[in-house]
Design an enzyme around this catalytic site. Structure first.
Site, PDB file in Angstrom:
ATOM      1  N   LYS A  19      -9.764  13.129   8.622  1.00  0.00           N
ATOM      2  CA  LYS A  19      -9.148  12.779   9.714  1.00  0.00           C
ATOM      3  C   LYS A  19      -8.886  13.847  10.870  1.00  0.00           C
ATOM      4  CE  LYS A  19      -6.013   9.091   8.055  1.00  0.00           C
ATOM      5  NZ  LYS A  19      -6.394   8.107   8.522  1.00  0.00           N
ATOM      6  N   ARG A  52      -7.350  -0.262   1.659  1.00  0.00           N
ATOM      7  CA  ARG A  52      -7.955  -1.519   0.805  1.00  0.00           C
ATOM      8  C   ARG A  52      -8.546  -1.637  -0.405  1.00  0.00           C
ATOM      9  NH1 ARG A  52     -11.929  -1.864   5.773  1.00  0.00           N
ATOM     10  NH2 ARG A  52     -10.060  -0.508   6.635  1.00  0.00           N
ATOM     11  N   LYS A  76       0.912  -1.267  -0.119  1.00  0.00           N
ATOM     12  CA  LYS A  76      -0.042   0.050  -0.101  1.00  0.00           C
ATOM     13  C   LYS A  76       0.797   1.109  -0.202  1.00  0.00           C
ATOM     14  CE  LYS A  76      -2.988   2.518   3.177  1.00  0.00           C
ATOM     15  NZ  LYS A  76      -3.608   2.782   4.514  1.00  0.00           N
TER      16      LYS A  76
END
Length: 497
Positions: free
Chosen positions: A275, A349, A263
């Protein structure tokens, strides 16, 4: 940036002047013959007196530093404890090298690699050099004012029984050290410097070592259908890249490769699901998995590993703007499976899904291992000293666990059960990109598993160890370069012929 230490080898009987003189003792404070000869009577007597007055007991990872007396050709004496006979039977030579380099600092030193109750093999000495190199690493290229000790470079002369054998073995350790240092440099770089295009350019320099490098741009990713990865990238002004590295070191070029997938989110703001400000600066390290893959390919190519290995990294920036993907969007991955976006901060992901599928379909690997700073949940579960391992294959899982134990990069296998897979079912698409509050690391792994067919596969969640990890005797860097030593050991023990 630096891994600034010069290491040379000489016979145990050598003599020299100046710098530190380093010797090892056990808990009985006995000196080896070579150490006694190097210290001479004045040094031996001083060590004995100082040990008594300082209450130095020779425990493992303890040290006594003394001004050298007249008659000893050194500036300082450094006596390092190795502990009990039981401790000396299981010395971690990499850790010992790092500990020794830490005690010497930015000075020159002669280190007598000989002591009571142990015999250092060429492999042991090589591991010692690896630890010393990793401990000496600094990332300081953006500091305009440096302390004198930051400018100095340490130099270690290792006195060993077999200098030529140690030097030959150390070449392999040097390759691993260079791979770890490369990974650390990549993780430590700021995101305004290491954006996707620049990252891909740096990886392309591996061609100088014989690695074949292919870079997929946006046009190519659209052509083949990497809709999940492209969705993550669409909020950034920086275009994404996928970089594929091929090292063909096996005698049989047609032998199926081991695939390593990382990743590479060079900065993760969270996207629209932004965030909080606290700690967001750490999100430059959200590409630690990709850095480990790049560092491993560098190490394997540098030491001419007899194995076929593919590395693949998806490099993106996850940013919020008017074009960014949103919660409730549905995207189509390269596999054809559709994904409902619940949280844009669960982006890694999606990147991995497309890269996993592409590598599996194109290169037919014998096994796939992905590495990712994927979830905060794994930090809650395992802390910052051990990575989470998820796998569909017991044999591969066992090999990774053993390699991690041997290399000093430990993993702990976590469960993958049907309940975790069910948690990512979606009402509107084939799956959703988060599975709710509970079991976050496991549901993330279950998501990735949907992009793996019959090939043995393992997922390493390195969120706790890849950046801002616990300082150790071999690492004082924010970016640890975690995973290179484990993967190199795995290839060496199970994939080289």
């Amino acid at each position: 940036m630096a891994g600034g230490i010069e290491i040379t080898f000489e016979p145990l009987s050598s003599r020299g002047t100046g710098g530190d003189l380093v010797v090892f003792v056990g808990d009985d404070l006995a000196l080896s013959g070579a150490a006694s000869e190097a210290l001479g009577q004045p040094g031996t007597e001083l060590v004995a007196r100082a040990a008594a007055s300082e209450r130095f007991k020779g425990k493992a990872q303890s040290a006594l530093v003394l001004p050298a007396p007249a008659g000893v050709e050194a500036d300082r004496l450094v006596v390092i404890g190795l502990g009990s006979e039981k401790d000396r039977a299981k010395i971690d030579w990499t850790v010992l090298g790092g500990f020794t380099a830490g005690k010497v600092g930015a000075r020159s030193a002669r280190v007598v690699i000989d002591g009571p109750g142990f015999a250092a093999s060429a492999r042991d000495v090589a591991d010692f050099t690896l630890g010393a190199r990793l401990r000496s690493y600094r990332f300081d290229q953006y500091k305009t004012k440096k302390k004198d000790e930051d400018e100095a470079g340490a130099a270690l002369t290792l006195r060993v029984a077999d200098p030529s054998g140690a030097q030959a073995a150390a070449r392999s350790a040097e390759a691993v050290a260079e791979g770890v240092i490369l990974a650390r440099n990549l993780v430590n770089e700021p995101p305004n410097v290491l954006y996707p295009e620049e990252y891909a350019r740096r990886v392309s320099e591996l061609t100088q070592l014989g690695v074949e490098v292919e870079i997929l741009d946006v046009a190519r990713m659209k052509e083949i259908g990497m809709g999940a990865l492209l969705a993550v990238a669409q909020g950034s002004a920086r275009e994404p890249r996928v970089v594929i590295m091929r090292w063909n070191g096996a005698d049989d070029a047609a032998e199926p490769p081991l695939a390593l997938i990382g990743k590479g989110v060079v900065f993760d703001s969270g996207g629209v699901s932004i965030k909080s400000a606290g700690g967001m600066e750490d999100m430059k390290g959200d590409m630690g998995g990709s850095a480990a893959v790049v560092g491993t390919l560098h190490a394997l190519a540098s030491r001419k590993a007899k194995a076929n290995v593919i590395g693949a990294i998806g490099i993106v920036e996850n940013m919020p703007d008017g074009a960014a993907y949103r919660p409730s969007d549905i995207v189509t991955s390269l596999s054809g499976q559709t994904i409902e976006v619940i949280n844009t901060d669960a982006e890694g992901r999606l990147v991995l899904a497309d890269v996993l599928w592409h590598i599996q379909a194109t290169y037919k690997p014998k096994a796939m291992i992905d590495l990712a700073t994927l979830t905060g949940a794994i930090i809650v579960a395992l802390g910052q000293d051990i990575a989470g391992l998820f796998s569909n294959d017991d044999a591969l899982s066992g090999q990774i666990t053993a390699a991690g134990e041997a290399a000093g990069e430990k993993v702990w296998r976590m469960p993958l059960i049907p309940a975790f897979d069910k948690a990512i079912d979606s009402k509107f698409a084939d799956m959703k990109n988060t599975g709710g509050r509970h079991g976050g690391a496991a549901t993330a792994a279950a998501f990735l598993k949907r992009y793996v067919n019959d090939v043995p596969w393992a997922h390493l969640d390195i969120a706790g160890v890849g950046m801002s990890s616990t300082p150790s005797e071999i690492n004082r860097s924010w970016g640890a370069g975690w995973g290179v030593r484990l993967l190199d050991r795995l290839v060496r023990e199970h994939y080289e012929r």
